[in-house]
Write an enzyme that holds these catalytic residues in place. Structure first.
Site, mmCIF file in Angstrom:
data_model
loop_
_atom_site.group_PDB
_atom_site.id
_atom_site.type_symbol
_atom_site.label_atom_id
_atom_site.label_comp_id
_atom_site.label_asym_id
_atom_site.label_seq_id
_atom_site.Cartn_x
_atom_site.Cartn_y
_atom_site.Cartn_z
ATOM 1 N N ASP A 78 0.888 -1.149 0.000
ATOM 2 C CA ASP A 78 0.000 0.000 0.000
ATOM 3 C C ASP A 78 0.940 1.216 0.000
ATOM 4 O O ASP A 78 2.108 1.085 0.340
ATOM 5 C CB ASP A 78 -0.844 -0.085 1.280
ATOM 6 C CG ASP A 78 -1.385 1.241 1.705
ATOM 7 O OD1 ASP A 78 -2.140 1.819 0.925
ATOM 8 O OD2 ASP A 78 -1.059 1.693 2.816
ATOM 9 N N ASP A 136 -1.295 -0.708 6.030
ATOM 10 C CA ASP A 136 -1.333 -0.128 7.374
ATOM 11 C C ASP A 136 -2.725 0.291 7.822
ATOM 12 O O ASP A 136 -2.969 0.466 8.996
ATOM 13 C CB ASP A 136 -0.443 1.110 7.415
ATOM 14 C CG ASP A 136 -1.063 2.258 6.641
ATOM 15 O OD1 ASP A 136 -1.506 2.011 5.506
ATOM 16 O OD2 ASP A 136 -1.132 3.372 7.174
ATOM 17 N N ASP A 142 -6.916 -1.322 3.980
ATOM 18 C CA ASP A 142 -6.128 -2.466 3.501
ATOM 19 C C ASP A 142 -6.601 -3.799 4.089
ATOM 20 O O ASP A 142 -6.161 -4.855 3.643
ATOM 21 C CB ASP A 142 -4.650 -2.274 3.860
ATOM 22 C CG ASP A 142 -4.099 -0.982 3.312
ATOM 23 O OD1 ASP A 142 -4.371 -0.695 2.136
ATOM 24 O OD2 ASP A 142 -3.413 -0.265 4.051
HETATM 25 P P1 ADP Z 1 -3.624 4.498 0.359
HETATM 26 O O1 ADP Z 1 -4.122 3.318 -0.382
HETATM 27 O O2 ADP Z 1 -2.519 5.183 -0.375
HETATM 28 O O3 ADP Z 1 -3.261 4.186 1.766
HETATM 29 P P2 ADP Z 1 -6.295 5.330 0.954
HETATM 30 O O4 ADP Z 1 -6.970 4.238 0.203
HETATM 31 O O5 ADP Z 1 -6.279 5.252 2.416
HETATM 32 O O6 ADP Z 1 -4.817 5.565 0.390
HETATM 33 O O7 ADP Z 1 -6.996 6.709 0.569
HETATM 34 C C1 ADP Z 1 -7.246 7.069 -0.757
HETATM 35 C C2 ADP Z 1 -7.697 8.469 -0.867
HETATM 36 O O8 ADP Z 1 -8.952 8.651 -0.202
HETATM 37 C C3 ADP Z 1 -6.774 9.444 -0.195
HETATM 38 O O9 ADP Z 1 -5.741 9.818 -1.034
HETATM 39 C C4 ADP Z 1 -7.726 10.606 0.090
HETATM 40 O O10 ADP Z 1 -7.861 11.410 -1.031
HETATM 41 C C5 ADP Z 1 -9.034 9.933 0.374
HETATM 42 N N1 ADP Z 1 -9.282 9.782 1.815
HETATM 43 C C6 ADP Z 1 -9.374 8.642 2.510
HETATM 44 N N2 ADP Z 1 -9.637 8.877 3.804
HETATM 45 C C7 ADP Z 1 -9.672 10.213 3.954
HETATM 46 C C8 ADP Z 1 -9.889 11.104 5.053
HETATM 47 N N3 ADP Z 1 -10.088 10.663 6.289
HETATM 48 N N4 ADP Z 1 -9.863 12.415 4.807
HETATM 49 C C9 ADP Z 1 -9.651 12.875 3.574
HETATM 50 N N5 ADP Z 1 -9.444 12.106 2.512
HETATM 51 C C10 ADP Z 1 -9.448 10.798 2.663
HETATM 52 MG MG MG Z 2 -2.384 3.232 3.787
#
Ligand code: ADP
Ligand code: MG
Length: 636
Positions: free
Chosen positions: A242, A452, A456
């Site tokens: 991730d 993390d 995921d």
């Molecule tokens: P990654 O897979 O890189 O860990 P995530 O799947 O957790 O990323 O999140 C994807 C996108 O969703 C983030 O880049 C953000 O734009 C949006 N996002 C997720 N959770 C939040 C939050 N709590 N506040 C703002 N944006 C969020």
């Molecule tokens: Mg992450």
């Protein structure tokens, strides 16, 4: 503050860990009197006094006082952590310099210390699938040995009974006399066979290695939840990472913010709304927005209070909430583009500006209040120092490295591009992450997923080996098979290497255990009696059997010497890399024979060969011309 029960550096075996808890606590009664009580009698809600320099008896919240606490035995971090009112303290850690009054909030099995001990203990007693191999062998082995013992008895008895044993075949070690006491003579051989063939070393081969390896893993900050992931990790052919919080630090900073897209936007209210919404989220972006809001609100005279009345987080997209401020109800959204568009909020002509930030590797989160897009926060994150080297080292092992992120393509490419991974998929929703894992599995890959966050967890559960990294969401750690408590990317490789070392050790253990029996059984059956009149009395057979178990245990204990190797960044030739890839992906080659079927075949063939040997020996003895005297000599 919630304590993440998974973020520990278990530097000690569980027994020692548990002994870190002090036996008594100083309880403060309601009338202010103090009493020393056994920690087992502590209850939730009790007030306890913790003197400087003493160990904290149970988990709780500081209600009075301020002190620094040494939490190194749990976190590995040697710098003491400041604890003030409302902060959580963990039982077993040390209060360094101040006096603390703590309200106990967890006792007994619910404490952080107890939960980590349980995790390690469960792992140490769990079975590795390779154990099934030992069980399968034992299934055939035990009846096989009984048959060999019976045959041994029948053969020696009939030879002795028929006085076919030459008079000069004397054995000082054998009690039975072939002619006087043919029954005892033959019985001793049969008993020796049974004793020496006891398959206890075979039974010890896997569990002892698993136990030592999980302990070694815990010492290195790699918590392995049992034999199954420990075994699966050495076969991993593809690692999926991730991005946010896994390959990057996840300690994001808001680098720019625009909340003036609508001229009449109340910008301070927008900041208050963003802060209130993100306070319910565990996402690293949420923490960045909160920190940014705090600095922006610090000098403001605005005393408005925004209360969260309902909150819903959609992992991988964003947050939606209803908030109350001075009698007004506000509906707000914060998240990525997709999040706003699915909620029918248009982002107007800001696309170009947002894309500009994204090409610089920044993640842009958009804010909408009452279905109006009011602005955005651009947050920046940096790659972990060991991300690039780990990706390279994994690829050098022939492992496929893939990155899946919920973030948008531009940001992902800007950040992950320099790593040179084999594939990068952006804008992947949590469910798609697990679908991607399943797709690779269908292709025959053995997949390790490293993540993390809550987003995921489905993929962690789907993967052959789910690896949760660091102090991320508890839910992710619960779904994972391995928890890397030090948050280092390189520990992914160390976990794979530890698994390889353990599996090699288990194979050696099997070899010791089986080899011992292969050699021991013919010896005990009297194979050397005809040429050298050597026989193995049951007592020595017992000694030999015990020593084979001891050998296996010592062999497993040698795993204790395992040290995580430095990342191998030596360039490898194309040829070698190709070979490694082939080896890693052997399961993708049609007609591939799995390790367990291979081992089972070897085991079965060996046992068959052994039985054949015994048969041949007996036939030889039975057909040998009679050169004996009728009066067989006495021998002891
Ligand atoms: P990654 O897979 O890189 O860990 P995530 O799947 O957790 O990323 O999140 C994807 C996108 O969703 C983030 O880049 C953000 O734009 C949006 N996002 C997720 N959770 C939040 C939050 N709590 N506040 C703002 N944006 C969020
Ligand atoms: Mg992450």
């Amino acid at each position: 503050m919630a304590v993440d029960t998974t973020s520990f550096n278990v530097a000690f075996p569980s027994g020692i860990l548990m002994s870190l808890q002090p036996p008594v606590a100083t309880l403060i009664h309601e009338d202010g009197t103090e009493e020393e009580i056994d920690v087992d009698f502590l209850e939730e809600g009790d007030m306890i006094k913790i003197l400087p320099g003493s160990t904290i008896p149970s988990d709780g919240i500081v209600t009075k006082g301020c002190s620094s606490c040494d939490e190194s035995m749990l976190t590995g971090e040697s710098v003491p952590v400041l604890k003030k009112v409302q902060d959580a303290v963990v039982g077993g850690t040390t209060n360094c310099d101040g006096l603390l009054i703590v309200r106990v909030d967890k006792v007994g099995e619910n404490t952080v210390l107890a939960s980590i001990v349980k995790l390690v203990q469960d792992a140490q007693t769990s079975k590795a699938p390779v154990q099934a191999f030992a069980d399968r062998i034992s299934q055939f082995f035990v009846p096989g040995v009984v048959i060999i013992a019976v045959i041994t008895f029948v053969v020696w008895y009939s030879i002795a009974e028929s006085n076919s044993i030459p008079s000069d075949w004397k054995s000082s070690s054998h009690k039975g006399d072939p002619s006087d006491k043919p029954f005892l003579f033959a019985f001793e051989f049969a008993i020796s066979v049974l004793v020496i063939a006891c398959p206890c070393a075979l039974g010890l081969a896997t569990p002892t290695a698993v136990m030592v390896a999980t302990g070694v893993g815990a010492r290195c900050g790699i918590l392995i939840k049992g034999g199954e992931p420990l075994e699966a990790a050495h076969r991993v052919s593809a690692v999926i990472f991730d991005k946010t919080g896994t390959l990057t630090h996840g300690e994001m900073q808001v680098t720019s913010c625009r909340l003036d897209l609508e001229p009449d936007t109340d910008q301070l209210l927008a900041v208050l709304v963003a802060k209130a919404m993100e306070s319910g989220s565990e996402h690293p972006i949420a923490q960045a927005v909160i920190r940014y809001a705090d600095t922006r609100l610090k000098d403001s005279q605005d005393k408005r209070i925004v209360k969260l009345s309902s909150f819903e987080a959609t992992p991988g997209q964003g947050v939606q909430a209803l908030l109350e401020c001075e009698g007004r109800t506000i509906h707000a959204l914060i998240g990525n583009r997709q999040w706003l568009t699915t909620n029918q909020v248009s982002i107007g002509d800001s696309e170009a500006a947002i894309a500009g930030h994204e090409s610089q590797g920044k993640t842009v989160v958009l804010l909408a209040i009452d279905t109006v897009f009011v602005g955005w926060f651009a947050v920046h994150d940096t790659l972990k120092e060991d991300a690039a080297s780990t990706v390279q080292a994994l690829q050098r092992q022939g492992i496929l490295v893939i990155v899946l992120t919920g973030d948008n393509q531009r940001t992902a490419e800007a950040i992950i591009g320099p790593l040179g991974v084999d594939a990068l998929h952006a804008q992947v929703a949590p469910a798609q992450k697990s679908a991607k894992v399943a797709e690779l599995q269908r292709r025959g890959e053995i997949v390790a997923m490293v993540g993390d966050g809550v987003n995921d967890s489905p993929a962690l559960a789907q993967a052959n080996v789910g690896i949760a990294i660091g102090a991320g969401a508890e839910i992710a750690a619960a779904a994972a098979d391995i928890v890397l408590v030090k948050s280092r990317v390189q520990d992914v490789l160390h976990a794979i290497q530890l698994s390889e070392a353990t599996f090699t050790r288990i194979k050696w253990n099997f070899l010791w255990a089986l080899g011992f029996n292969m050699l021991g059984i013919p010896l005990a059956a009297g194979a050397l009696y005809p040429p050298y009149q050597f026989s193995l009395p049951p007592m020595f057979a017992g000694l030999a059997m015990a020593s084979s178990s001891v050998t296996v245990v010592i062999s497993s204990l040698l795993l204790n010497r395992y040290q995580p190797k430095d990342l191998d960044l030596e360039p490898v030739s194309d040829d070698k890399l190709k070979k490694r890839k082939l080896l890693r992906h052997a399961q993708l080659v049609p007609g591939h024979v799995t390790m367990s079927t291979k081992s089972a075949t070897i085991g079965a063939v060996s046992i068959g060969a052994l039985m054949l040997m015994c048969m041949v020996l007996m036939i030889m003895l039975l057909t040998e011309p009679k050169t004996c005297s009728s009066a067989a000599p006495n021998h002891m």
